[in-house]
Design a protein around this motif. Sequence first.
Motif, PDB file in Angstrom:
ATOM      1  N   LYS A  16     -34.505  32.704   9.122  1.00 14.62           N
ATOM      2  CA  LYS A  16     -34.323  33.784   8.152  1.00 14.62           C
ATOM      3  C   LYS A  16     -33.113  34.626   8.528  1.00 14.62           C
ATOM      4  O   LYS A  16     -32.283  34.948   7.688  1.00 14.62           O
ATOM      5  CB  LYS A  16     -35.569  34.663   8.110  1.00 14.62           C
ATOM      6  CG  LYS A  16     -36.396  34.468   6.863  1.00 14.62           C
ATOM      7  CD  LYS A  16     -37.466  35.545   6.804  1.00 14.62           C
ATOM      8  CE  LYS A  16     -38.231  35.418   5.505  1.00 14.62           C
ATOM      9  NZ  LYS A  16     -39.450  36.234   5.524  1.00 14.62           N
TER      10      LYS A  16
ATOM     11  N   ILE B  53     -30.313  34.196   5.729  1.00 14.88           N
ATOM     12  CA  ILE B  53     -30.484  35.184   4.658  1.00 14.88           C
ATOM     13  C   ILE B  53     -29.958  36.540   5.092  1.00 14.88           C
ATOM     14  O   ILE B  53     -30.378  37.028   6.138  1.00 14.88           O
ATOM     15  CB  ILE B  53     -31.969  35.275   4.241  1.00 14.88           C
ATOM     16  CG1 ILE B  53     -32.361  33.931   3.610  1.00 14.88           C
ATOM     17  CG2 ILE B  53     -32.190  36.411   3.247  1.00 14.88           C
ATOM     18  CD1 ILE B  53     -33.828  33.770   3.370  1.00 14.88           C
ATOM     19  N   PRO B  54     -29.052  37.199   4.365  1.00 17.04           N
ATOM     20  CA  PRO B  54     -28.415  36.681   3.155  1.00 17.04           C
ATOM     21  C   PRO B  54     -27.507  35.488   3.458  1.00 17.04           C
ATOM     22  O   PRO B  54     -26.962  35.379   4.546  1.00 17.04           O
ATOM     23  CB  PRO B  54     -27.590  37.867   2.642  1.00 17.04           C
ATOM     24  CG  PRO B  54     -27.370  38.742   3.821  1.00 17.04           C
ATOM     25  CD  PRO B  54     -28.538  38.530   4.729  1.00 17.04           C
TER      26      PRO B  54
ATOM     27  N   THR C 253     -36.209  31.987  -1.379  1.00 11.15           N
ATOM     28  CA  THR C 253     -36.156  33.358  -0.872  1.00 11.15           C
ATOM     29  C   THR C 253     -34.819  33.992  -1.218  1.00 11.15           C
ATOM     30  O   THR C 253     -34.740  35.144  -1.653  1.00 11.15           O
ATOM     31  CB  THR C 253     -36.333  33.369   0.662  1.00 11.15           C
ATOM     32  OG1 THR C 253     -37.463  32.578   1.000  1.00 11.15           O
ATOM     33  CG2 THR C 253     -36.504  34.778   1.195  1.00 11.15           C
ATOM     34  N   GLU C 254     -33.743  33.225  -1.040  1.00  6.41           N
ATOM     35  CA  GLU C 254     -32.395  33.730  -1.320  1.00  6.41           C
ATOM     36  C   GLU C 254     -32.199  33.955  -2.820  1.00  6.41           C
ATOM     37  O   GLU C 254     -31.620  34.957  -3.230  1.00  6.41           O
ATOM     38  CB  GLU C 254     -31.354  32.746  -0.756  1.00  6.41           C
ATOM     39  CG  GLU C 254     -29.906  33.114  -1.007  1.00  6.41           C
ATOM     40  CD  GLU C 254     -29.455  34.407  -0.325  1.00  6.41           C
ATOM     41  OE1 GLU C 254     -30.246  35.025   0.412  1.00  6.41           O
ATOM     42  OE2 GLU C 254     -28.297  34.803  -0.550  1.00  6.41           O
TER      43      GLU C 254
ATOM     44  N   ARG D 174     -33.818  37.092  -3.805  1.00  4.49           N
ATOM     45  CA  ARG D 174     -33.017  38.228  -3.343  1.00  4.49           C
ATOM     46  C   ARG D 174     -31.855  38.494  -4.309  1.00  4.49           C
ATOM     47  O   ARG D 174     -31.577  39.629  -4.698  1.00  4.49           O
ATOM     48  CB  ARG D 174     -32.480  37.948  -1.940  1.00  4.49           C
ATOM     49  CG  ARG D 174     -31.851  39.150  -1.243  1.00  4.49           C
ATOM     50  CD  ARG D 174     -31.166  38.739   0.046  1.00  4.49           C
ATOM     51  NE  ARG D 174     -29.972  37.923  -0.194  1.00  4.49           N
ATOM     52  CZ  ARG D 174     -28.785  38.426  -0.497  1.00  4.49           C
ATOM     53  NH1 ARG D 174     -28.605  39.727  -0.563  1.00  4.49           N
ATOM     54  NH2 ARG D 174     -27.756  37.631  -0.735  1.00  4.49           N
TER      55      ARG D 174
ATOM     56  N   ARG E 256     -33.058  39.970  -7.629  1.00  5.94           N
ATOM     57  CA  ARG E 256     -33.381  41.392  -7.473  1.00  5.94           C
ATOM     58  C   ARG E 256     -32.093  42.217  -7.504  1.00  5.94           C
ATOM     59  O   ARG E 256     -31.998  43.243  -8.178  1.00  5.94           O
ATOM     60  CB  ARG E 256     -34.114  41.600  -6.143  1.00  5.94           C
ATOM     61  CG  ARG E 256     -34.646  43.019  -5.934  1.00  5.94           C
ATOM     62  CD  ARG E 256     -35.279  43.163  -4.571  1.00  5.94           C
ATOM     63  NE  ARG E 256     -34.307  42.971  -3.520  1.00  5.94           N
ATOM     64  CZ  ARG E 256     -34.562  42.428  -2.334  1.00  5.94           C
ATOM     65  NH1 ARG E 256     -35.781  42.002  -2.037  1.00  5.94           N
ATOM     66  NH2 ARG E 256     -33.607  42.292  -1.439  1.00  5.94           N
TER      67      ARG E 256
END
Lengths: 187, 103
Positions: free
Chosen positions: B6, B10-11, B88-89, B92, B95
Amino acid sequence: MSEKARMTTHKLFLLPDYEKEGEYLTKMHSVGWKLERVSGFSQHFVKCESENVVYKLDYAANNTNYPEYIKMFADYGWEHCGRVMGFDYFRRNADGLSEEEMEIFSDPQSKLDMMKRVILTRMTPLLIIFFMGILPNMYMIVVNSMNWDRSTLLFLAVLYLGVFALYVSIFIYCIRGFRKLKKKYTE
Amino acid sequence: MTDRLKRVYIPMSETAFYILFCLRDEMHGYSITQRVKEMTDGEVVITAGTMYGSLSKMEKDGLIRFIREEDKRKLYKITELGNEILDTEIARIKRLYRNIGGK
Protein backbone atom coordinates in the motif's frame (compact mmCIF):
# COMPACT_ATOMS: atom_id res chain seq x y z
CA MET A 1 38.28 -3.28 -50.23
CA SER A 2 39.93 -0.91 -47.85
CA GLU A 3 40.18 -1.69 -44.17
CA LYS A 4 37.98 0.58 -42.08
CA ALA A 5 39.76 2.89 -39.68
CA ARG A 6 39.47 1.94 -36.03
CA MET A 7 40.23 3.70 -32.80
CA THR A 8 40.25 2.78 -29.15
CA THR A 9 39.91 5.20 -26.27
CA HIS A 10 40.53 4.41 -22.61
CA LYS A 11 38.16 6.50 -20.60
CA LEU A 12 37.54 5.74 -16.99
CA PHE A 13 33.83 5.85 -16.27
CA LEU A 14 33.12 4.85 -12.68
CA LEU A 15 29.81 3.60 -11.23
CA PRO A 16 27.91 6.92 -11.14
CA ASP A 17 29.17 7.94 -14.59
CA TYR A 18 26.78 5.92 -16.75
CA GLU A 19 24.99 9.00 -18.08
CA LYS A 20 28.28 10.70 -18.91
CA GLU A 21 29.42 7.57 -20.73
CA GLY A 22 26.26 7.60 -22.87
CA GLU A 23 26.85 11.27 -23.68
CA TYR A 24 30.46 10.55 -24.61
CA LEU A 25 29.47 7.74 -27.00
CA THR A 26 26.74 9.95 -28.51
CA LYS A 27 29.31 12.68 -29.12
CA MET A 28 31.79 10.24 -30.67
CA HIS A 29 29.15 8.95 -33.10
CA SER A 30 28.27 12.52 -34.10
CA VAL A 31 31.88 13.10 -35.16
CA GLY A 32 32.04 9.85 -37.13
CA TRP A 33 33.12 7.19 -34.65
CA LYS A 34 30.63 4.41 -34.17
CA LEU A 35 30.96 2.18 -31.12
CA GLU A 36 32.06 -1.30 -32.13
CA ARG A 37 32.37 -2.79 -28.66
CA VAL A 38 33.19 -1.93 -25.08
CA SER A 39 35.54 -3.83 -22.80
CA GLY A 40 36.51 -2.88 -19.28
CA PHE A 41 37.46 0.75 -19.46
CA SER A 42 38.10 0.74 -23.20
CA GLN A 43 35.81 1.93 -25.97
CA HIS A 44 36.47 0.54 -29.43
CA PHE A 45 35.24 2.58 -32.38
CA VAL A 46 35.02 2.13 -36.11
CA LYS A 47 34.98 5.06 -38.57
CA CYS A 48 31.55 5.98 -39.93
CA GLU A 49 29.60 8.86 -41.41
CA SER A 50 28.65 11.47 -38.87
CA GLU A 51 25.22 10.47 -37.55
CA ASN A 52 22.77 11.63 -34.94
CA VAL A 53 22.70 8.49 -32.78
CA VAL A 54 21.86 8.54 -29.08
CA TYR A 55 23.48 6.09 -26.63
CA LYS A 56 22.07 5.06 -23.25
CA LEU A 57 23.25 2.71 -20.53
CA ASP A 58 20.88 0.56 -18.53
CA TYR A 59 21.55 -1.57 -15.49
CA ALA A 60 18.83 -4.15 -15.07
CA ALA A 61 20.53 -6.53 -12.58
CA ASN A 62 19.66 -10.21 -12.33
CA ASN A 63 18.08 -10.56 -15.72
CA THR A 64 16.50 -13.95 -15.61
CA ASN A 65 15.64 -13.83 -19.28
CA TYR A 66 18.25 -11.91 -21.24
CA PRO A 67 16.83 -12.43 -24.77
CA GLU A 68 13.48 -11.12 -23.57
CA TYR A 69 15.17 -8.04 -22.11
CA ILE A 70 17.02 -7.29 -25.36
CA LYS A 71 13.83 -7.93 -27.32
CA MET A 72 11.85 -5.43 -25.28
CA PHE A 73 14.39 -2.69 -25.96
CA ALA A 74 14.42 -3.67 -29.64
CA ASP A 75 10.61 -3.29 -29.76
CA TYR A 76 11.10 0.34 -28.72
CA GLY A 77 13.79 0.88 -31.37
CA TRP A 78 16.93 0.38 -29.25
CA GLU A 79 19.83 -1.63 -30.64
CA HIS A 80 21.92 -3.47 -28.04
CA CYS A 81 25.60 -2.61 -28.59
CA GLY A 82 27.55 -3.78 -25.58
CA ARG A 83 27.60 -5.10 -22.05
CA VAL A 84 30.22 -4.48 -19.35
CA MET A 85 29.92 -5.32 -15.65
CA GLY A 86 26.15 -5.66 -15.84
CA PHE A 87 25.68 -2.37 -17.72
CA ASP A 88 23.91 -2.77 -21.06
CA TYR A 89 24.61 -0.31 -23.86
CA PHE A 90 21.83 0.70 -26.23
CA ARG A 91 21.68 3.11 -29.15
CA ARG A 92 19.21 4.38 -31.71
CA ASN A 93 19.08 6.90 -34.51
CA ALA A 94 17.81 10.15 -33.03
CA ASP A 95 16.64 11.87 -36.23
CA GLY A 96 13.09 13.08 -35.79
CA LEU A 97 12.69 11.56 -32.36
CA SER A 98 10.91 13.32 -29.53
CA GLU A 99 12.77 14.04 -26.28
CA GLU A 100 10.95 11.13 -24.64
CA GLU A 101 11.89 8.68 -27.36
CA MET A 102 15.55 9.50 -26.81
CA GLU A 103 15.32 8.36 -23.19
CA ILE A 104 15.13 4.86 -21.79
CA PHE A 105 13.45 6.10 -18.60
CA SER A 106 10.24 8.12 -18.69
CA ASP A 107 9.77 8.83 -15.00
CA PRO A 108 12.10 9.91 -12.18
CA GLN A 109 11.24 6.88 -10.07
CA SER A 110 12.65 4.42 -12.61
CA LYS A 111 15.86 6.47 -12.84
CA LEU A 112 16.17 6.28 -9.06
CA ASP A 113 15.43 2.55 -9.16
CA MET A 114 18.26 1.97 -11.61
CA MET A 115 20.64 3.96 -9.42
CA LYS A 116 19.61 1.89 -6.42
CA ARG A 117 20.28 -1.33 -8.33
CA VAL A 118 23.78 -0.11 -9.17
CA ILE A 119 24.47 0.84 -5.56
CA LEU A 120 23.08 -2.39 -4.16
CA THR A 121 24.66 -4.89 -6.54
CA ARG A 122 27.88 -3.09 -7.57
CA MET A 123 28.87 -0.66 -4.84
CA THR A 124 28.02 -2.88 -1.86
CA PRO A 125 30.25 -5.81 -2.98
CA LEU A 126 33.15 -3.36 -3.35
CA LEU A 127 32.60 -2.15 0.20
CA ILE A 128 32.54 -5.72 1.50
CA ILE A 129 35.79 -6.58 -0.29
CA PHE A 130 37.28 -3.47 1.21
CA PHE A 131 36.33 -4.30 4.77
CA MET A 132 37.12 -8.00 4.50
CA GLY A 133 40.30 -7.78 2.43
CA ILE A 134 42.17 -4.59 2.96
CA LEU A 135 41.43 -3.59 6.53
CA PRO A 136 42.39 -6.98 8.11
CA ASN A 137 45.65 -6.91 6.16
CA MET A 138 46.48 -3.48 7.47
CA TYR A 139 45.74 -4.69 10.95
CA MET A 140 48.07 -7.69 10.46
CA ILE A 141 50.87 -5.38 9.43
CA VAL A 142 50.53 -3.42 12.65
CA VAL A 143 50.35 -6.57 14.77
CA ASN A 144 53.35 -8.22 13.12
CA SER A 145 55.42 -5.10 12.76
CA MET A 146 57.82 -6.28 15.52
CA ASN A 147 58.89 -9.35 13.56
CA TRP A 148 59.78 -7.70 10.28
CA ASP A 149 62.78 -5.68 9.24
CA ARG A 150 62.32 -2.04 8.45
CA SER A 151 62.47 -2.20 4.66
CA THR A 152 59.78 -4.93 4.43
CA LEU A 153 57.61 -3.01 6.81
CA LEU A 154 58.04 0.22 4.91
CA PHE A 155 57.24 -1.51 1.62
CA LEU A 156 54.06 -3.10 3.00
CA ALA A 157 52.98 0.09 4.70
CA VAL A 158 53.36 2.12 1.51
CA LEU A 159 51.63 -0.57 -0.56
CA TYR A 160 48.61 -0.88 1.72
CA LEU A 161 48.32 2.81 2.39
CA GLY A 162 48.36 3.34 -1.38
CA VAL A 163 45.60 0.79 -1.96
CA PHE A 164 43.69 2.21 0.99
CA ALA A 165 43.92 5.76 -0.34
CA LEU A 166 42.87 4.63 -3.82
CA TYR A 167 39.85 2.79 -2.46
CA VAL A 168 38.76 5.65 -0.26
CA SER A 169 39.04 8.18 -3.06
CA ILE A 170 37.01 5.94 -5.38
CA PHE A 171 34.32 5.59 -2.71
CA ILE A 172 34.18 9.32 -2.11
CA TYR A 173 33.95 9.91 -5.85
CA CYS A 174 31.11 7.38 -6.18
CA ILE A 175 29.15 8.65 -3.19
CA ARG A 176 29.38 12.21 -4.49
CA GLY A 177 28.37 11.08 -7.97
CA PHE A 178 25.33 9.16 -6.71
CA ARG A 179 24.28 12.13 -4.58
CA LYS A 180 24.41 14.40 -7.60
CA LEU A 181 22.34 11.94 -9.62
CA LYS A 182 19.79 11.62 -6.84
CA LYS A 183 19.47 15.38 -6.63
CA LYS A 184 19.02 15.58 -10.38
CA TYR A 185 16.32 12.86 -10.38
CA THR A 186 14.32 14.23 -7.45
CA GLU A 187 14.36 17.92 -8.33
CA MET B 1 -3.21 -6.38 0.97
CA THR B 2 -0.01 -5.74 2.88
CA ASP B 3 0.80 -2.33 4.31
CA ARG B 4 4.15 -2.32 2.57
CA LEU B 5 2.55 -2.68 -0.87
CA LYS B 6 0.00 0.00 0.00
CA ARG B 7 2.78 2.38 0.94
CA VAL B 8 4.70 1.63 -2.24
CA TYR B 9 1.83 1.70 -4.73
CA ILE B 10 -0.75 4.14 -3.34
CA PRO B 11 -0.98 6.86 -4.50
CA MET B 12 0.20 5.36 -7.75
CA SER B 13 2.42 6.89 -10.40
CA GLU B 14 0.79 7.38 -13.79
CA THR B 15 3.19 4.79 -15.20
CA ALA B 16 2.22 2.12 -12.67
CA PHE B 17 -1.48 2.94 -12.97
CA TYR B 18 -1.63 2.53 -16.73
CA ILE B 19 0.47 -0.63 -16.69
CA LEU B 20 -1.82 -2.29 -14.13
CA PHE B 21 -4.92 -0.95 -15.87
CA CYS B 22 -3.82 -2.38 -19.23
CA LEU B 23 -2.85 -5.71 -17.71
CA ARG B 24 -6.47 -6.52 -16.98
CA ASP B 25 -5.91 -7.95 -20.48
CA GLU B 26 -2.96 -10.20 -21.23
CA MET B 27 -0.24 -8.01 -22.79
CA HIS B 28 3.51 -7.54 -23.27
CA GLY B 29 5.61 -4.45 -22.54
CA TYR B 30 5.67 -2.67 -25.88
CA SER B 31 1.96 -3.27 -26.56
CA ILE B 32 1.19 -1.62 -23.20
CA THR B 33 3.15 1.48 -24.24
CA GLN B 34 1.23 1.57 -27.55
CA ARG B 35 -2.14 1.26 -25.87
CA VAL B 36 -1.33 3.90 -23.24
CA LYS B 37 -0.28 6.29 -26.01
CA GLU B 38 -3.65 5.79 -27.71
CA MET B 39 -5.59 6.13 -24.45
CA THR B 40 -3.88 9.43 -23.56
CA ASP B 41 -3.51 10.97 -27.04
CA GLY B 42 0.24 10.57 -26.82
CA GLU B 43 0.50 12.41 -23.50
CA VAL B 44 1.77 9.45 -21.50
CA VAL B 45 4.76 7.68 -23.01
CA ILE B 46 6.33 4.80 -21.09
CA THR B 47 9.84 4.05 -22.36
CA ALA B 48 11.77 0.77 -22.54
CA GLY B 49 13.80 0.91 -19.34
CA THR B 50 10.89 2.18 -17.30
CA MET B 51 8.60 -0.54 -18.69
CA TYR B 52 11.12 -3.33 -18.06
CA GLY B 53 11.86 -2.12 -14.54
CA SER B 54 8.18 -1.63 -13.67
CA LEU B 55 7.12 -5.05 -14.93
CA SER B 56 9.98 -6.75 -13.04
CA LYS B 57 9.07 -4.92 -9.85
CA MET B 58 5.35 -5.61 -10.14
CA GLU B 59 5.96 -9.28 -10.88
CA LYS B 60 8.22 -9.55 -7.84
CA ASP B 61 5.57 -7.85 -5.68
CA GLY B 62 2.91 -10.24 -6.97
CA LEU B 63 0.74 -7.57 -8.65
CA ILE B 64 1.07 -9.18 -12.06
CA ARG B 65 2.09 -12.60 -13.22
CA PHE B 66 3.87 -14.03 -16.22
CA ILE B 67 1.45 -15.93 -18.46
CA ARG B 68 3.44 -17.12 -21.45
CA GLU B 69 6.21 -16.22 -23.86
CA GLU B 70 5.54 -15.37 -27.47
CA ASP B 71 8.39 -14.62 -29.88
CA LYS B 72 10.73 -13.73 -26.97
CA ARG B 73 8.11 -11.38 -25.52
CA LYS B 74 6.74 -12.01 -22.05
CA LEU B 75 3.00 -11.65 -21.68
CA TYR B 76 1.70 -10.64 -18.27
CA LYS B 77 -1.67 -10.36 -16.57
CA ILE B 78 -2.85 -8.70 -13.38
CA THR B 79 -3.27 -10.91 -10.27
CA GLU B 80 -5.97 -10.78 -7.63
CA LEU B 81 -3.65 -8.76 -5.40
CA GLY B 82 -2.94 -6.41 -8.30
CA ASN B 83 -6.65 -5.96 -8.92
CA GLU B 84 -7.22 -5.18 -5.27
CA ILE B 85 -4.54 -2.47 -5.35
CA LEU B 86 -5.83 -1.09 -8.64
CA ASP B 87 -9.39 -0.90 -7.27
CA THR B 88 -8.17 0.92 -4.16
CA GLU B 89 -6.39 3.44 -6.39
CA ILE B 90 -9.39 3.86 -8.68
CA ALA B 91 -11.61 4.54 -5.64
CA ARG B 92 -9.08 7.15 -4.47
CA ILE B 93 -9.04 8.87 -7.87
CA LYS B 94 -12.87 8.84 -8.07
CA ARG B 95 -13.09 10.48 -4.66
CA LEU B 96 -10.58 13.09 -5.78
CA TYR B 97 -12.60 13.72 -8.92
CA ARG B 98 -15.88 14.04 -6.96
CA ASN B 99 -14.30 16.54 -4.61
CA ILE B 100 -13.13 18.82 -7.39
CA GLY B 101 -16.63 18.96 -8.81
CA GLY B 102 -16.70 16.04 -11.23
CA LYS B 103 -19.61 13.65 -11.32
